[in-house]
Design a protein around this motif. Structure first.
Motif, PDB file in Angstrom:
ATOM      1  N   PHE A 192       0.761  -1.239   0.000  1.00 15.91           N
ATOM      2  CA  PHE A 192       0.000   0.000   0.000  1.00 15.91           C
ATOM      3  C   PHE A 192       0.799   1.300   0.000  1.00 15.91           C
ATOM      4  N   MET A 193       1.577   1.571   1.047  1.00 13.22           N
ATOM      5  CA  MET A 193       2.263   2.853   1.095  1.00 13.22           C
ATOM      6  C   MET A 193       3.316   2.966  -0.004  1.00 13.22           C
ATOM      7  N   LYS A 194       3.726   1.825  -0.549  1.00 13.64           N
ATOM      8  CA  LYS A 194       4.749   1.866  -1.575  1.00 13.64           C
ATOM      9  C   LYS A 194       4.159   2.121  -2.963  1.00 13.64           C
ATOM     10  N   LEU A 195       2.858   2.091  -3.060  1.00 15.03           N
ATOM     11  CA  LEU A 195       2.236   2.344  -4.355  1.00 15.03           C
ATOM     12  C   LEU A 195       2.384   3.813  -4.727  1.00 15.03           C
TER      13      LEU A 195
END
Lengths: 166, 292
Positions: free
Chosen positions: B208-211
Motif C-alpha cells: 500500500f504505502m509503496k504504491l
C-alpha cells in the motif's frame, strides 16, 4: 447431404483462418529478468499500452515488447489471473507483495479489469479496520504528535463506531 | 511530517563556516570528510553569510526535508568512516567547503546495523541551476541503478519556508510541499529501501504505502467514507490524500443519494440552514485553525 458438406467446409475454413491469424500474430513479452513469453494476440488486447503500440506500428508479424518493470514471476501470475477470468479466489491467494506488484503492472499496461480487481482487493484489506491495525499491517509510520492525533480522532469521531479490532 | 522551528534549528546552524576552510574548492568535496562534533562551533554564522546567501540555505532546507522523509522510511544516518549511527541532532552537512554546492549523506537500516552488516545507501544533493538534484544509490555502487529526482527550488523552497515558519501548512502551500514529498518518497526513498533490503536480505515492508500516488488515490476512491476518515488518522500522507474535497463529495453522494428519496427535505433544509449560520459565525476562526 450436399448442404451439410458445405456447412462443414465453411466451419473448417473459418477454423483455418483463425488458426492462421493466430500463427501470424504473436506477441513476445520480454520481462525484466530476461524471460521471453510468447502470448496470443487476444491476451494483449487487454493490455492497452501494448495494444496502442501495436496499432501505431501496424505490423502483421510477431512483435517483441520489452517490459523492463515486470518480472517473469509477476507476468505469469497475471497470465494465470487472465486465463482464470479474474477469479476472486485466485486474487485471494496472492501475497501482498504480488498484489501490489500486479496492481502497479496493471496500471502501467493499462489493464482496466485487472487494475480494478487488484485495487479493490487492497481496498478490502483496509476496510473496517482500526487505525492501529492499518498502521501495523501496512507498516505506516505514525508521524503525528500525540496532540495532533487526539485532535484528528476528535474531528473524525463519527467514523470510530463499530471497528473490527483484529 | 511535522515541521517546527526547533527541529530545524537543530540543523540549520550548521551552515559551513567560511573562516574554517577558505581554500577548499568544490572539487575536493567528496574526498575530504569532516570530523564529528565540528558543527557546534559554527552556530553563530547562521544569519550572516554575506555571499553564498540564499542558494546554500535553500539547498539546506531541501536537504533537511529529504532527510526527514528518508528517516520516515526507517533509515538511520551513519557516519561514512566509522559506519556507526549518527544522532539526529548532528549536522546534516558532511561537506567541508563553504563554496560547495554538493552535500552527501549516508544511511542504512537499524536492522542491518544490528546484524553487523555494512550495506548502506548514499544520498547526494547537488545544485544545478535552480534545481537541486537528489541522487541516491547503494554505497558500494553495486548492482542497482541510481534513483534521482530534480527539485525545483523556485517552486518548493518558498512553501517549505512558510511551512517551517508557521509550523503548519496553509492549503495552497501544502499542496506544493506535498507534491515534493511524494516525488522524494516514490522516486528516491522507496527505491532505496528496496535496494538496501534486498542487499541486506531483509523482508520488504508490506504494500500500500509503496504504491505511487495515483494508485493510492484509486484505492481510496473504492473505500467508504468512514474508512477514509480512519485512514486520515494514520499518518500525514494519508491525511492529505483523504482530505480531498472532490473525494468527499463523491463519497457523500455515494452514501446518501440512494437514501435521499426518503429524506424529509424540509427538515434537512432547516438543519443545513442552522449549520450554515453557525459556520458563518465561526468561519474566521476555523479558517485560521488547522483545517484537519
Amino acid at each position: 447431404m450436399g448442404e451439410r458438406g458445405e456447412e462443414w467446409e465453411a466451419v473448417m475454413l473459418r477454423k483455418a483462418e483463425e488458426e492462421e491469424s493466430k500463427a501470424v500474430k504473436k506477441v513476445k513479452l520480454v520481462t525484466s529478468d530476461g524471460v521471453t513469453m510468447e502470448v496470443e494476440i487476444s491476451t494483449v488486447k487487454e493490455m492497452e499500452t501494448i495494444q496502442a503500440f501495436m496499432n501505431a506500428t501496424d505490423t502483421d508479424n510477431s512483435i517483441i515488447f520489452p517490459l523492463p518493470k515486470v518480472s517473469s514471476h509477476i507476468l505469469s501470475r497475471i497470465m494465470e489471473l487472465m486465463s482464470g477470468e479474474y477469479d476472486q479466489e485466485l486474487v485471494k491467494r496472492l501475497s501482498h507483495e504480488e498484489l501490489k506488484e500486479i496492481c502497479m503492472v496493471a496500471n502501467y499496461l493499462n489493464m482496466k479489469t485487472l487494475l480494478h480487481l487488484t485495487a479493490s482487493a487492497i481496498a478490502n484489506l483496509i476496510q473496517n479496520k482500526s487505525v492501529e491495525f492499518v498502521r501495523h499491517f501496512f507498516n505506516i509510520i505514525n508521524d503525528f504528535t500525540p496532540e495532533e492525533e487526539v485532535q484528528l480522532r476528535k474531528t473524525h469521531e463519527w467514523a470510530f463506531e463499530g471497528v473490527d479490532e483484529d | 511530517m511535522i515541521f517546527s522551528l526547533e527541529t530545524l534549528a537543530g540543523d540549520a546552524p550548521s551552515i559551513p563556516a567560511v573562516e574554517k576552510h577558505p581554500t577548499l574548492g568544490s572539487a575536493e568535496v567528496e574526498t575530504v570528510e569532516m570530523v564529528d562534533g565540528y558543527d557546534e562551533a559554527v552556530v553563530v554564522s547562521t544569519n550572516s553569510e554575506p555571499f553564498f546567501g540564499n542558494d546554500l540555505n535553500d539547498l539546506k532546507l531541501l536537504v533537511f526535508t529529504v532527510h526527514r522523509v528518508v528517516l520516515e522510511y526507517g533509515f538511520v544516518r551513519i557516519d561514512k568512516n566509522s559506519g556507526t549511527a549518527v544522532s539526529c541532532f548532528q549536522s546534516l552537512d558532511d561537506s567541508p567547503s563553504p563554496f560547495s554546492s554538493m552535500i552527501s549523506l549516508r544511511y542504512t537500516l537499524p536492522q542491518i546495523l544490528v546484524d553487523g552488516g555494512s550495506h548502506s545507501v548514499n544520498l547526494k544533493f547537488q545544485i544545478l541551476g535552480h534545481f537541486v538534484n537528489v541522487c541516491g544509490g547503494l554505497s558500494d555502487g553495486s548492482g542497482s541503478s541510481l534513483h534521482y529526482v530534480y527539485l525545483d527550488k523556485s517552486k518548493y523552497v518558498r512553501p517549505l519556508k512558510l511551512m517551517v515558519a508557521n509550523g503548519e501548512s496553509k492549503d495552497s502551500d501544502g499542496k506544493e510541499v506535498f507534491e515534493m514529498l511524494m516525488m522524494v518518497k516514490d522516486r528516491v526513498a522507496l527505491p532505496l529501501l528496496f535496494d538496501v533490503c534486498e542487499k541486506g536480505g531483509l523482508d520488504l515492508p508490506p504494500c500500500f504505502m509503496k504504491l505511487p500516488m495515483e494508485l493510492k488515490n484509486l484505492i481510496l476512491e473504492l473505500l467508504p467514507g468512514d474508512d477514509l476518515a480512519k485512514l486520515a488518522c494514520t499518518c500525514s500522507e494519508l491525511r492529505f490524500l483523504c482530505s480531498d474535497n472532490g473525494l468527499w463529495k463523491k463519497k457523500f453522494f455515494e452514501k446518501f443519494e440512494e437514501d435521499s428519496r426518503e429524506f424529509d427535505f424540509k427538515r434537512l433544509f432547516g438543519l443545513f440552514w442552522r449549520i450554515d449560520a453557525k459556520m458563518k459565525k465561526v468561519y474566521g476562526n476555523i479558517k485560521r485553525e488547522n483545517k484537519y
